[in-house]
Design an enzyme around this catalytic site. Structure first.
Site: not given
Ligand code: UDP
Length: 251
Positions: A37, A61, A65, A90, A110-111, A204, A207
């Protein structure tokens, strides 16, 4: 979620992958494509990421990865007969063209894209836009959205390039362009003919304002470029949402 429940992510992602790799090794299956990711990059202080951008994940997260990537690099160093592709996604969105396979998040999405599409279909009243004071075209966050079918094509190309040969390749998969939250809202409204009510909310935490990939290596190494644009991403998402207004039925 990965901040409030890190063990879930380290267990499912890292532990799960190690168990899988051990089973693969046991049966002498040594070709592996890993879904990594763009979150492995964190915030390097610029917006266009290529594969040499330093790895510095800023959430658990991304860290999970990165840990798996490290496991794969160490594995390949010790056992160079493996054939490994690390693909750094992406922002995957969209659905299969048929409308039969789409994204059905658990609970509140969430997305951004699944949230927009649930608002469009009437399942949620209003989109929260997380910040409109970023340094972007319209002040809202910008991302490199990529159609899942382009992503799938990237995997087939990676498989062809690996071709069971001993190697480890690492490639970003994105379009190279970027779309803001409000641009995606407008594109979805146009495609669906539905109004997407939204309200501006605070940023958020965690971000970044904007980021996207430099897609050069994917093209050079895999012969791959994303073919599907934002309209197609909205069109296919909307088809799936219309055919499954409440998501998939419970098993
Ligand atoms: N976003 C938003 N409202 C939402 C979800 C996301 O405004 O309900 C914004 C978010 O701040 C970011 C962009 O949409 O700028 C993409 O967020 P998403 O969670 O889809 O992907 P991320 O890049 O954060 O993994």
């Amino acid at each position: 979620e990965s901040e409030s429940d890190p063990l879930l992510y380290f267990s499912y992602n890292v532990e799960g992958t190690i168990i899988l790799l051990r089973v693969m090794k046991k049966f002498n299956v040594k070709e592996f494509i890993f879904s990594s990711s763009a979150t492995v990059y964190g915030d390097p202080g610029y917006d266009e990421f290529d594969e040499s951008t330093p790895l510095a994940p800023i959430n658990n997260y991304g860290l999970s990865k990165w840990m798996i990537e490290e496991v794969l690099r160490k594995l390949f160093k010790a056992e160079p007969d493996w054939s490994i592709a690390i693909l750094r996604y992406f922002n995957p969105v969209g659905a299969h063209e048929s409308g039969l396979i789409g994204e059905d998040p658990n609970g509140i999405p969430n997305n951004l894209m699944p949230f927009i599409s649930q608002v469009a279909v009437g399942r949620r009243p209003c989109l929260k836009v997380f910040g409109n004071d970023y340094e972007t075209r319209d002040g809202t966050g910008a991302r490199d959205y990529i159609h899942v079918e382009d992503l799938a094509d990237g995997h087939l190309d990676a498989l062809r390039v690996l071709n069971h040969k001993p190697r480890l390749i690492t490639v970003n998969l994105g379009t190279g362009s970027n779309t803001t939250v409000l641009e995606l809202v407008k594109a979805f409204e146009k495609m669906s003919g539905r109004k997407i009510p939204y309200e501006i909310c605070p940023r958020r935490p965690g971000d970044k304002a904007a980021y996207w990939t430099n897609p050069t290596l994917a093209h050079e190494l895999l012969g791959w470029t994303a073919k599907r644009g934002i309209e197609k991403m909205c069109e296919d998402t909307w088809r799936w949402q219309m055919m499954n207004p409440n998501g998939y039925p419970d098993e």
